[in-house]
Design an enzyme around this catalytic site. Structure first.
Site, short mmCIF file in Angstrom:
data_model
loop_
_atom_site.label_atom_id
_atom_site.label_comp_id
_atom_site.label_asym_id
_atom_site.label_seq_id
_atom_site.Cartn_x
_atom_site.Cartn_y
_atom_site.Cartn_z
N ASP A 135 0.76 -1.22 0.24
CA ASP A 135 -0.10 -0.30 -0.22
C ASP A 135 1.08 1.43 0.21
O ASP A 135 0.37 2.38 0.08
CB ASP A 135 -1.02 -0.35 1.20
N ASP A 442 -10.65 -7.31 10.91
CA ASP A 442 -11.04 -8.73 11.34
C ASP A 442 -11.86 -9.20 11.96
O ASP A 442 -12.57 -10.30 11.16
CB ASP A 442 -9.21 -8.94 11.19
O1 LIG Z 1 -3.69 1.04 4.54
C1 LIG Z 1 -3.24 0.15 4.82
C2 LIG Z 1 -2.51 0.12 6.60
C3 LIG Z 1 -2.40 -1.10 7.02
N1 LIG Z 1 -1.75 -2.15 6.08
C4 LIG Z 1 -0.87 -3.55 6.81
O2 LIG Z 1 -1.69 -3.94 8.35
C5 LIG Z 1 -1.01 -4.65 8.48
C6 LIG Z 1 -1.30 -4.54 10.21
O3 LIG Z 1 -1.59 -2.93 10.29
P1 LIG Z 1 -1.45 -2.71 11.93
O4 LIG Z 1 -0.76 -1.35 11.40
O5 LIG Z 1 -0.14 -2.98 11.64
O6 LIG Z 1 -2.43 -2.68 12.71
P2 LIG Z 1 -1.86 -4.16 14.32
O7 LIG Z 1 -3.10 -3.02 14.58
O8 LIG Z 1 -0.68 -4.19 14.41
O9 LIG Z 1 -2.98 -5.04 13.66
C7 LIG Z 1 -3.33 -5.87 14.29
O10 LIG Z 1 -5.09 -4.96 14.07
C8 LIG Z 1 -5.02 -5.56 13.07
C9 LIG Z 1 -7.08 -4.67 12.66
O11 LIG Z 1 -7.20 -5.29 14.08
C10 LIG Z 1 -5.59 -5.98 11.62
O12 LIG Z 1 -6.04 -6.28 10.65
C11 LIG Z 1 -4.18 -7.24 11.73
O13 LIG Z 1 -3.67 -8.18 11.04
C12 LIG Z 1 -3.92 -7.41 13.64
O14 LIG Z 1 -2.23 -7.48 13.96
C13 LIG Z 1 0.65 -4.49 8.84
O15 LIG Z 1 0.62 -4.95 7.68
C14 LIG Z 1 -0.41 -2.82 7.04
O16 LIG Z 1 1.50 -3.08 6.89
C15 LIG Z 1 -2.04 -2.05 4.70
O17 LIG Z 1 -2.28 -2.88 4.04
N2 LIG Z 1 -2.49 -1.27 4.36
#
Ligand SMILES: O=c1ccn([C@@H]2O[C@H](COP(=O)(O)OP(=O)(O)O[C@H]3O[C@H](CO)[C@@H](O)[C@H](O)[C@H]3O)[C@@H](O)[C@H]2O)c(=O)[nH]1
Ligand SMILES: [Mn+2]
Length: 473
Positions: A135, A442
């Site tokens: 992204d 999710d």
């Molecule tokens: O516009 C976006 C925003 C995020 N991501 C990806 O989404 C993942 C999770 O995003 P992050 O900001 O790291 O969120 P976290 O809070 O760490 O993630 C937890 O919470 C999210 C929302 O509940 C879930 O989607 C994730 O799988 C879970 O690990 C990462 O690999 C990002 O690169 C994208 O691909 N596009």
């Protein structure tokens, strides 16, 4: 046929927990009695403050009571992956989605470590595909993935030959092995480590310079997608099949083992079009991968979560391919476990009680929560299919669409599926794919799938299947 998994109820600590739960229940009843008496007596108990307190206590009581069935029924599954060998001819295609969003916060070297760990699963490479969704739309991430594809020609055969029970993420593997006894390091290990370090230096120096040299750009047509107009929030769809896993691929020609398919995708971004964060990326990946491989199992990994066990796909398949109940299962969720927690896990990153009691407990009712990363999905249920009693899984559904098409034709056909306007006036984000409009896409998607009649599994194997990097401040 022998079952592929078994479930045991955990009874350890049950008596102590019953005593604890009994005292809480007694305290709840005592509070209710006290409040009711106060209300009846007509004194201070009728003030808004007391009524407000009573409401809060009732809410707590409600939460506490409904959480008890979960806490009293904690189960643990074990799988028998050796038994899958008898079903090997039916192994489904598996598409792994790795998501990244920002080349600064999520350095490309970390992202490709996750990709390499996913490519080196112990699974037939012609049935395995790894998709990176970027992204950030960054040419540095694309370049890093190209480097990873070259490195994988050396690293995958090395993994298959030497790495048994260590992580197959190069960075983590070298840290673990080299920290041990350096005298026993083989020449092969030193060679592969040197190749890894050279690759890392090339990637990092390109990032530091802020540009990709002309020689490198000339090596791959894919770089032509990036020009001065391309920014993170404004660019066309980019789909590049870096390794085409069909038949004899480049690696085999060079005398290496066959490699899994590897695809780079940056979905279209335009100002004014909502991109729906990770859910939007996942839905584009579902469509693009359906055009290229259409594996009937999908694994999603955040870019900071690497595969720590080469056999995890087989283990997850033990649930999906279980003769009696496998066809009812929509997804198999693994916990998020972190390798870099502080001593005593001061910030509670590993969430022991939630993972080992609550998640395992909801899993016992076939209702595990979908928590984003580390989750194996059945493509059909993730795409919006309802569960019907007569549903039987046909692992042959992987369309042979790609047969007869060149990589370029597949790329062109998939780009359309990653365009902003593709979802307009469709059910994507409401009935199909991941659900839009929530910070926790999710959890909402998991509940939606369960409302369609599917079951889900929480699987927490002894050896963590995936390991991630946690914030430590
Ligand atoms: O516009 C976006 C925003 C995020 N991501 C990806 O989404 C993942 C999770 O995003 P992050 O900001 O790291 O969120 P976290 O809070 O760490 O993630 C937890 O919470 C999210 C929302 O509940 C879930 O989607 C994730 O799988 C879970 O690990 C990462 O690999 C990002 O690169 C994208 O691909 N596009
Ligand atoms: Mn994260």
């Amino acid at each position: 046929m022998q079952p592929l998994f078994e479930t045991r109820e955990c009874r350890k600590g049950r008596v102590a927990y019953s005593l604890f739960a009994g005292t809480i229940m007694a305290a709840i009843c005592a509070i209710w009695l006290y409040r009711i008496q106060e209300l009846m007596s007509g004194q201070g108990g009728r003030s808004w403050a007391c009524i407000g307190m009573f409401m809060a206590e009732l809410w707590f009581s409600f939460y506490w009571i409904i959480s008890q069935p979960v806490r009293f029924k904690v189960c643990r599954h074990s799988t028998f992956k050796e038994r899958l060998l008898t079903r090997e001819d039916k192994l489904p295609g598996v598409d792994i989605f790795v998501c990244t969003a920002d080349p600064v916060m999520e350095p490309p070297i970390m992202v490709i470590n996750t990709v390499l760990s996913a490519m080196s699963f112990n699974y037939p490479p012609d049935k395995l595909s790894v998709y990176l969704s970027d992204d950030g739309g960054s040419q540095f991430t694309f370049y890093a993935l190209l480097e990873a594809s070259n490195f994988s020609k050396h690293c995958l055969p090395f993994c298959n030959k030497f790495i048994v029970d260590q992580p197959r993420n190069p960075e983590a593997y070298f840290a673990q092995v080299i920290n041990g006894n350096a005298d026993h390091l083989s020449q092969e290990l030193l060679d592969i480590k040197k190749k890894y370090e050279d690759m890392k230096n090339r990637i990092e120096s390109a990032i530091t310079k802020g540009s990709i040299s002309k020689e490198i750009r000339d090596e791959h047509d894919g770089f032509s997608e990036w020009n001065d107009q391309v920014t993170k929030q404004n660019h066309q769809s980019i789909v590049q099949i870096i390794i085409d896993g069909r038949g004899t691929n480049a690696a085999e020609k060079e005398g290496c083992d066959q490699l899994p398919t590897l695809v780079y995708m940056a979905r279209e971004k335009r100002p004014g079009w909502p991109h729906n964060f990770k859910a939007g990326a996942m839905n584009s990946l579902i469509r693009v991968s359906s055009e290229i491989d259409n594996g009937s199992i999908i694994l999603n990994l955040d870019c900071d979560m690497f595969a720590n066990n080469a056999d995890s796909i087989q283990e997850a398949l033990c649930f999906f391919m279980h003769e009696k109940s496998g066809h009812e299962i929509a997804f198999v969720q693994h916990p998020q476990i972190f390798y870099n927690t502080t001593p005593n896990d001061l910030y509670s990153n590993n969430m022991h009680v939630i993972v080992q009691v609550e998640f395992a407990g909801t899993g016992s009712y076939d209702a595990a929560m979908y928590c984003g990363t580390n989750c194996f999905h059945r493509r059909e249920s993730l795409s919006g299919r309802k569960y019907l009693k007569d549903y039987r899984w046909n692992s042959d559904i992987e369309a042979k669409k790609k047969a007869g098409k060149t990589s370029q034709e597949l790329e062109e056909a998939s780009k359309v599926l990653a365009n902003c306007s593709y979802e307009k006036d469709t059910q994507w984000g409401t009935q199909m794919g991941l659900i839009y409009g929530f910070a926790v896409e999710d959890v909402v998607t998991g509940l939606t799938i369960q409302c369609r009649g599917w079951k889900s599994v929480f699987y927490n194997p002894k050896r963590a299947a995936f390991l991630g990097m946690a914030p430590t401040t």
